[in-house]
Design an enzyme around this catalytic site. Sequence first.
Site, PDB file in Angstrom:
ATOM      1  CB  CYS A  90      -0.953   6.878   1.487  1.00  0.00           C
ATOM      2  SG  CYS A  90      -1.513   5.864   2.864  1.00  0.00           S
ATOM      3  CG  HIS A 110       1.655   9.636   3.277  1.00  0.00           C
ATOM      4  ND1 HIS A 110       0.447   9.957   3.862  1.00  0.00           N
ATOM      5  CD2 HIS A 110       1.800   8.289   3.417  1.00  0.00           C
ATOM      6  CE1 HIS A 110      -0.109   8.852   4.317  1.00  0.00           C
ATOM      7  NE2 HIS A 110       0.680   7.829   4.054  1.00  0.00           N
ATOM      8  CG  ASN A 137      -0.863   6.604   7.249  1.00  0.00           C
ATOM      9  OD1 ASN A 137      -1.481   7.483   6.643  1.00  0.00           O
ATOM     10  ND2 ASN A 137      -0.277   5.587   6.644  1.00  0.00           N
TER      11      ASN A 137
END
Length: 329
Positions: free
Chosen positions: A111, A252, A282
């Site tokens: 990520c 993020h 996500n």
Amino acid sequence: MRATITSVAHYVPPTVLDNAYFAKYLDTTDEWILTRTGISERRIAKEGATSDLIVPAAKECIEKRGITANDIDCIIVATVTPDHSFPATAALVQHKIGANNAWGFDLSAACSGFLFSFITACKLVESGAAKRLLLCGGDKMSSITDYEDRSQAMLFGDAGAAVLIEPSDDPDCGLIDYIAKIDGSGAPYLKMIAGGSAKPSSLETVQNKEHYLKQDGQTVFKAAVKAMADCSVDIMKRNNLENKDVAWLVPHQANMRIIVATAERMQLPKEQVMININKYGNTTAATIPMCLSEWNAAGKIKKADNVIMSSFGAGYTYGSVLLRWNANK
Ligand code: UT7
């Protein structure tokens, strides 16, 4: 000389999975998903690979800048779902867009893939080693998500994004500062168990579902809140920035509660936080550039805006970047 983003674009596949889809076959509800994660829906690629999510974004990014693929001299692809272990997805993207003068490579930081490759890309451009670098972040998370597991099925989505990194025509704008960290003590809490050299693929690994991601959600959550908030506050402090000096936080997008906690520590109102987790979930390496792309297209980012990007992911990998926005003429 500083390096900056001169163009940005993103692509999401057309198929939408809303929360009701999961409530039909898993022991979950729209309300649980929305309140615990902030996600309402996510996009899923029914066909194609990660490179197919990146290529439309890459083409649009190049076109918007008014150049051709042959003007690109380096391609970096941040991804945790490469088309294959090898060759690099960067090579596949290079071939598909016809960037005949580029070298390139993949960068694996989960990520934090976009954040880490953004720093890398800017340093290549600052050093003169690259002049027009195409930085892509993309993940087909549906290819490694266990849709029978309610603790992960609804968290992830598929997307691709691309930014162009070039020398900034304003010396005060571009990459100003960064904090980037890697901490392997967090490795057990978010990983894919099999398929690598530690545990090669076998009938048994498939039967044990060891090719899906595995996450200890609560442990990762706590570490993410602390790391993203600490790094973002630290980068403000060492650049003498108060909350009024920061135009945007670009976090993020893993969980709305992590985003809100980070913004609170920075004392930033929610209106100054780029949030689109509700629409996309996500998307790993694509979350931050997708936010930049949407907010830039809406004309919301202004020249000389202080933009703080922050991420946390498997590794652990984490950090924050201070970018003073300049899209060049
Ligand atoms: O992007 C890379 C980094 N990753 C992250 O940052 C993810 C970080 N972690 C998270 O976002 C959250 O931990 C999750 C969204 C994964 C889980 O949320 P949580 O608030 O930490 O839930 P939990 O795992 O502590 O579970 C709370 C309860 C449990 O039930 P009991 O034991 O309290 O009865 C779970 O069994 O919620 C239950 N639960 C669910 N209930 C309905 C877990 N998943 C679900 C579900 N629907 N989908």
